[in-house]
Design a protein around this motif. Structure first.
Motif, PDB file in Angstrom:
ATOM      1  N   GLU A  97       0.820  -1.213   0.000  1.00 29.89           N
ATOM      2  CA  GLU A  97       0.000   0.000   0.000  1.00 29.89           C
ATOM      3  C   GLU A  97       0.855   1.265   0.000  1.00 29.89           C
ATOM      4  O   GLU A  97       0.448   2.300  -0.561  1.00 29.89           O
ATOM      5  N   GLU A 100       1.635   1.671  -3.610  1.00 35.44           N
ATOM      6  CA  GLU A 100       0.443   2.126  -4.327  1.00 35.44           C
ATOM      7  C   GLU A 100       0.198   3.615  -4.085  1.00 35.44           C
ATOM      8  O   GLU A 100      -0.158   4.357  -5.011  1.00 35.44           O
ATOM      9  N   LEU A 101       0.388   4.054  -2.848  1.00 33.95           N
ATOM     10  CA  LEU A 101       0.198   5.466  -2.507  1.00 33.95           C
ATOM     11  C   LEU A 101       1.185   6.343  -3.265  1.00 33.95           C
ATOM     12  O   LEU A 101       0.828   7.404  -3.792  1.00 33.95           O
ATOM     13  N   MET A 104       0.112   6.636  -6.902  1.00 39.39           N
ATOM     14  CA  MET A 104      -1.004   7.578  -7.068  1.00 39.39           C
ATOM     15  C   MET A 104      -0.533   9.019  -6.946  1.00 39.39           C
ATOM     16  O   MET A 104      -0.942   9.892  -7.715  1.00 39.39           O
ATOM     17  N   GLY A 107       1.257   9.992 -10.122  1.00 38.86           N
ATOM     18  CA  GLY A 107       0.555   9.766 -11.381  1.00 38.86           C
ATOM     19  C   GLY A 107       1.147   8.660 -12.230  1.00 38.86           C
ATOM     20  O   GLY A 107       1.132   8.746 -13.464  1.00 38.86           O
ATOM     21  N   SER A 109       1.188   5.206 -14.089  1.00 42.89           N
ATOM     22  CA  SER A 109       0.138   4.375 -14.664  1.00 42.89           C
ATOM     23  C   SER A 109       0.092   3.009 -13.986  1.00 42.89           C
ATOM     24  O   SER A 109       1.083   2.558 -13.402  1.00 42.89           O
ATOM     25  N   LYS A 110      -1.060   2.357 -14.078  1.00 37.96           N
ATOM     26  CA  LYS A 110      -1.238   1.053 -13.438  1.00 37.96           C
ATOM     27  C   LYS A 110      -0.237   0.040 -13.989  1.00 37.96           C
ATOM     28  O   LYS A 110       0.334  -0.759 -13.238  1.00 37.96           O
ATOM     29  N   TYR A 113       3.219   0.883 -12.686  1.00 41.35           N
ATOM     30  CA  TYR A 113       3.273   0.563 -11.261  1.00 41.35           C
ATOM     31  C   TYR A 113       3.451  -0.941 -11.053  1.00 41.35           C
ATOM     32  O   TYR A 113       4.304  -1.367 -10.258  1.00 41.35           O
TER      33      TYR A 113
END
Length: 254
Positions: A97, A100-101, A104, A107, A109-110, A113
């Protein structure tokens, strides 16, 4: 080619008219790794705080990618990643997490990431700890999380303060290999460390800070040329550092 980082005639500190840093000039080119070295209290952390925008210069100018600290703060701060000496994690977030933070916030991209995070978790042997909370991690593992968050962003400049503290030998190797690979793609590194024998092998140049002033700067050969040493003698960074400090204290006794 313009410098990634440029510090010009920097005076700064914690109290007005009492600068800790006095006329500090440092530059960092694309793809270059520079070691920032000095005794405790020399001004290394204060210099880093000024670069990060946590302290405002009393005099002088700092630019990253041709952007000054006072201009476009969002873009300025997205131009670097910082790894502090002491890990600072959110107690309520897992390792994954945290990543992930960061993704985000910057910015990412998925797809990027996913690729970057899985690669970093593998490189730093943290796959089995990905869903653990900070309270379940050792200090070295917490440091790995900070490092992975910085490398996830892939900015042009990395500022790393004492990166080797708490890391096991394999983690140190992973860190150094990752930095070397990022350098090949043009990333630059400013590394503050007391582990001179390690950064001697990896850094292109070195900046020696003492009592808030730069007393030596350059490659190993250039540092050696600034001392009364036979140029053919194989002198270590540790020995040269000692001589620069001794020389400065002799010239300016307290």
């Amino acid at each position: 080619m313009s410098n990634i980082l440029q510090i010009e005639q920097l005076f700064g500190g914690y109290l007005p008219k009492k600068p800790v840093l006095k006329d500090v000039n440092i530059s960092l080119r694309k793809g270059e790794m520079v070691g920032l070295i000095g005794l405790n209290g020399a001004g290394k952390s204060t210099t880093i705080k000024h670069i990060l925008g946590l302290m405002i210069p009393q005099q002088g100018k700092i630019t990253i990618n041709d952007m000054q600290l006072s201009e476009q703060m969002e873009k300025y701060r997205s131009s670097y990643a910082y790894v502090p000496e002491n890990p600072e994690l959110y107690n309520e977030l897992t390792v994954r997490e945290h990543l992930e933070l960061t993704a985000m916030a910057y910015g990412i991209s998925k797809e990027d990431y996913t690729n970057r995070s899985e690669r970093l978790l593998k490189e730093f042997r943290m796959q089995e700890k990905a869903d653990h909370m900070p309270s379940q991690l050792s200090k070295g593992m917490k440091q790995k999380v900070m490092i992975m968050n910085a490398f996830l962003v892939e900015p042009p400049l990395y500022i790393i303060d004492e990166p080797f503290l708490g890391l096991d030998p394999l983690a140190m190797r992973s860190l150094l290999e990752t930095m070397s690979n990022l350098r090949k793609n043009g990333a630059s590194f400013l590394i503050s460390s007391h582990i001179l024998s390690t950064i001697e092998k990896y850094c292109d140049r070195f900046v020696i800070l003492h009592n808030g002033q730069v007393i030596g700067q350059g490659t190993l050969a250039e540092l050696q040329a600034g001392l009364d040493i036979d140029p053919h003698e194989n002198t270590s960074l540790d020995d040269m550092f000692h001589q620069y400090i001794t020389q400065a204290d002799t010239r300016n006794p307290l």
